[in-house]
Design a protein around this motif. Structure first.
Motif, mmCIF file in Angstrom:
data_model
loop_
_atom_site.group_PDB
_atom_site.id
_atom_site.type_symbol
_atom_site.label_atom_id
_atom_site.label_comp_id
_atom_site.label_asym_id
_atom_site.label_seq_id
_atom_site.Cartn_x
_atom_site.Cartn_y
_atom_site.Cartn_z
ATOM 1 N N VAL A 71 -7.044 -9.231 3.730
ATOM 2 C CA VAL A 71 -6.638 -8.459 2.568
ATOM 3 C C VAL A 71 -5.130 -8.139 2.610
ATOM 4 O O VAL A 71 -4.490 -7.921 1.589
ATOM 5 N N LEU A 72 -4.586 -8.187 3.799
ATOM 6 C CA LEU A 72 -3.146 -8.000 3.970
ATOM 7 C C LEU A 72 -2.373 -9.084 3.213
ATOM 8 O O LEU A 72 -1.351 -8.825 2.582
ATOM 9 N N VAL A 73 -2.879 -10.277 3.282
ATOM 10 C CA VAL A 73 -2.232 -11.404 2.600
ATOM 11 C C VAL A 73 -2.355 -11.230 1.088
ATOM 12 O O VAL A 73 -1.387 -11.402 0.346
ATOM 13 N N ALA A 74 -3.565 -10.832 0.661
ATOM 14 C CA ALA A 74 -3.775 -10.612 -0.769
ATOM 15 C C ALA A 74 -2.842 -9.515 -1.275
ATOM 16 O O ALA A 74 -2.250 -9.635 -2.354
ATOM 17 N N ALA A 75 -2.686 -8.457 -0.498
ATOM 18 C CA ALA A 75 -1.817 -7.341 -0.893
ATOM 19 C C ALA A 75 -0.372 -7.805 -0.979
ATOM 20 O O ALA A 75 0.344 -7.484 -1.932
ATOM 21 N N ALA A 76 0.050 -8.578 0.003
ATOM 22 C CA ALA A 76 1.433 -9.063 0.030
ATOM 23 C C ALA A 76 1.714 -9.921 -1.191
ATOM 24 O O ALA A 76 2.735 -9.782 -1.861
ATOM 25 N N GLU A 77 0.786 -10.805 -1.494
ATOM 26 C CA GLU A 77 0.978 -11.735 -2.598
ATOM 27 C C GLU A 77 0.962 -11.000 -3.943
ATOM 28 O O GLU A 77 1.791 -11.220 -4.815
ATOM 29 N N LYS A 78 0.019 -10.073 -4.085
ATOM 30 C CA LYS A 78 -0.169 -9.445 -5.383
ATOM 31 C C LYS A 78 0.879 -8.373 -5.686
ATOM 32 O O LYS A 78 1.340 -8.252 -6.811
ATOM 33 N N GLY A 129 -11.406 -3.575 3.049
ATOM 34 C CA GLY A 129 -11.292 -4.841 2.318
ATOM 35 C C GLY A 129 -10.627 -4.686 0.957
ATOM 36 O O GLY A 129 -9.539 -4.119 0.843
ATOM 37 N N GLN A 130 -11.307 -5.159 -0.055
ATOM 38 C CA GLN A 130 -10.732 -5.176 -1.408
ATOM 39 C C GLN A 130 -10.394 -3.790 -1.941
ATOM 40 O O GLN A 130 -9.513 -3.624 -2.786
ATOM 41 N N ASN A 131 -11.102 -2.784 -1.421
ATOM 42 C CA ASN A 131 -10.837 -1.405 -1.811
ATOM 43 C C ASN A 131 -9.373 -1.016 -1.566
ATOM 44 O O ASN A 131 -8.769 -0.260 -2.331
ATOM 45 N N ALA A 132 -8.829 -1.559 -0.502
ATOM 46 C CA ALA A 132 -7.431 -1.272 -0.167
ATOM 47 C C ALA A 132 -6.521 -1.718 -1.309
ATOM 48 O O ALA A 132 -5.533 -1.056 -1.633
ATOM 49 N N LEU A 133 -6.895 -2.824 -1.935
ATOM 50 C CA LEU A 133 -6.073 -3.330 -3.040
ATOM 51 C C LEU A 133 -6.083 -2.365 -4.222
ATOM 52 O O LEU A 133 -5.050 -2.117 -4.845
ATOM 53 N N SER A 134 -7.253 -1.809 -4.516
ATOM 54 C CA SER A 134 -7.277 -0.896 -5.670
ATOM 55 C C SER A 134 -6.509 0.381 -5.357
ATOM 56 O O SER A 134 -5.956 1.016 -6.259
ATOM 57 N N GLN A 135 -6.456 0.756 -4.080
ATOM 58 C CA GLN A 135 -5.648 1.929 -3.747
ATOM 59 C C GLN A 135 -4.156 1.665 -3.967
ATOM 60 O O GLN A 135 -3.422 2.544 -4.409
ATOM 61 N N ILE A 136 -3.725 0.468 -3.664
ATOM 62 C CA ILE A 136 -2.316 0.136 -3.935
ATOM 63 C C ILE A 136 -2.059 0.266 -5.428
ATOM 64 O O ILE A 136 -1.065 0.844 -5.873
ATOM 65 N N GLU A 137 -2.992 -0.261 -6.190
ATOM 66 C CA GLU A 137 -2.869 -0.228 -7.652
ATOM 67 C C GLU A 137 -2.686 1.213 -8.139
ATOM 68 O O GLU A 137 -1.735 1.537 -8.848
ATOM 69 N N VAL A 138 -3.603 2.078 -7.722
ATOM 70 C CA VAL A 138 -3.601 3.465 -8.190
ATOM 71 C C VAL A 138 -2.352 4.211 -7.722
ATOM 72 O O VAL A 138 -1.638 4.815 -8.521
ATOM 73 N N PHE A 139 -2.082 4.140 -6.434
ATOM 74 C CA PHE A 139 -0.965 4.923 -5.912
ATOM 75 C C PHE A 139 0.385 4.367 -6.349
ATOM 76 O O PHE A 139 1.325 5.126 -6.549
ATOM 77 N N SER A 140 0.505 3.054 -6.495
ATOM 78 C CA SER A 140 1.841 2.568 -6.837
ATOM 79 C C SER A 140 2.159 2.873 -8.293
ATOM 80 O O SER A 140 3.313 3.029 -8.657
ATOM 81 N N LYS A 141 1.125 3.016 -9.095
ATOM 82 C CA LYS A 141 1.370 3.362 -10.487
ATOM 83 C C LYS A 141 1.892 4.796 -10.611
ATOM 84 O O LYS A 141 2.827 5.071 -11.343
#
Ligand code: GDP
Length: 298
Positions: free
Chosen positions: A261-268, A229-241
């Motif tokens: 969460v796929l939609v949230a990731a795409a949007e954010k 879930g939302q954890n996936a979003l924080s991983q994008i944050e960390v790794f993309s930085k």
């Protein structure tokens, strides 16, 4: 596998539709719009998408009663719009070859399996593929990748546990170049002593690759587990930085995932989504179809 995908979005979809159904043929007044927005957020679609859908619903139809189905149609349209912007299969176009795909992500995200699936898919498209076992931190990782390499039928370059990952990657590029490999897929550690070390290791691999070919790595693919879930979003944050992510693969969309969460990731983040994982077998990597996913969610 369409049925599997239904499973992966079930929690998102159930919450959304359950909440919308509760509204009945409501007048779209502010309170109802608030409820809808909340339902969208509770479905993991993310605050930005939720706000946009709310705005769209408010547009013009404020005084009009809107049936649940009408609302769902608009929700699906908006989801598809967000996803369509990021759906982008991996293109094999590097010249000179090989195209180097660095695969990153935390342990357990499905990184090794995704590498096997990707290798299998590219083999089916007649590309010559090689793997590099760049996760030297866990002995099991090297063994697991080797087992997959054999099953898929691709060569693998690996070293000892605790060995120098950048050295293995260097060797792999040399060999891949020598035998005319089209695509070199590099596994990387998902966890070291700490985050700093992990990011340093990834940078070191990138530096070594860049010295051999300034365009490499051509792709840095972050593998995410949709069930987190939302954890996936924080991983994008960390790794993309820190690791220069160029695209995503979301796995485990066949289970009890909260696929919203796929939609949230795409949007954010707007990062390309290359493919989705819908199972544990090598044939279980699927193209990402925004229309299908939008229809499943709403
Ligand atoms: P890694 O630690 O990131 O390399 O993760 P693995 O590739 O070893 O995968 C961890 C677990 O998740 C394994 O049991 C895999 O079989 C499983 N797995 C990986 N991808 C998927 C997927 O798309 N669907 C399901 N259901 N399981 C998956």
């Amino acid at each position: 596998w369409h049925d599997k995908l239904l499973g992966g979005f079930k929690r998102t979809s159930d919450r959304l539709i359950g909440n919308l159904a509760g509204l009945g043929a409501a007048r779209l007044d502010t309170a109802t719009l608030d409820d809808i927005e909340e339902a969208l957020i509770a479905s993991d679609l993310g605050p930005q998408t939720a706000a946009r859908i709310r705005a769209r619903l408010a547009e013009g139809s404020f005084e009009r009663n809107m049936e649940e189905l009408g609302i769902r149609l608009i929700v699906a349209e908006e989801i598809e719009k967000v996803l369509a912007k990021v759906a982008k299969p991996l293109e094999i176009e590097a010249f000179p070859r090989p195209q180097v795909i660095l695969v990153i992500g935390v342990n357990g995200s499905g990184k090794t399996t995704t590498i096997a699936k990707l290798a299998h898919l590219l083999m089916e498209q007649d590309y010559a593929v090689m793997l590099a076992a760049g996760d030297t931190f866990r002995a099991a990782a090297i063994g697991q990748l080797a087992t997959w390499a054999e099953r898929v039928g691709v060569p693998i370059i690996s070293g000892k546990e605790g060995g120098d990952a950048a050295g293995i990657v260097y060797e792999a590029v040399k060999q891949a170049t020598a035998i005319g490999t089209d695509v070199l897929i590099v596994d990387t550690a998902g966890r070291l002593q700490n985050k700093r070390e992990l990011m340093d290791e990834l940078s070191k691999i990138r530096r070594v690759l860049g010295r051999l070919n300034p365009a490499a790595p051509h792709d840095v693919v972050l593998v995410l587990d949709a069930t987190t879930g939302q954890n996936a979003l924080s991983q994008i944050e960390v790794f993309s930085k820190d690791a220069g992510v160029t695209g995503l693969v979301m796995t485990k969309l066949d289970g009890t995932a909260r696929g919203g969460v796929l939609v949230a990731a795409a949007e954010k983040y707007g990062l390309p989504i290359h493919a989705i994982g819908v199972g544990e077998q090598m044939g279980d990597l699927r193209p990402f179809d925004p229309n299908e996913v939008a229809r499943i969610i709403a």
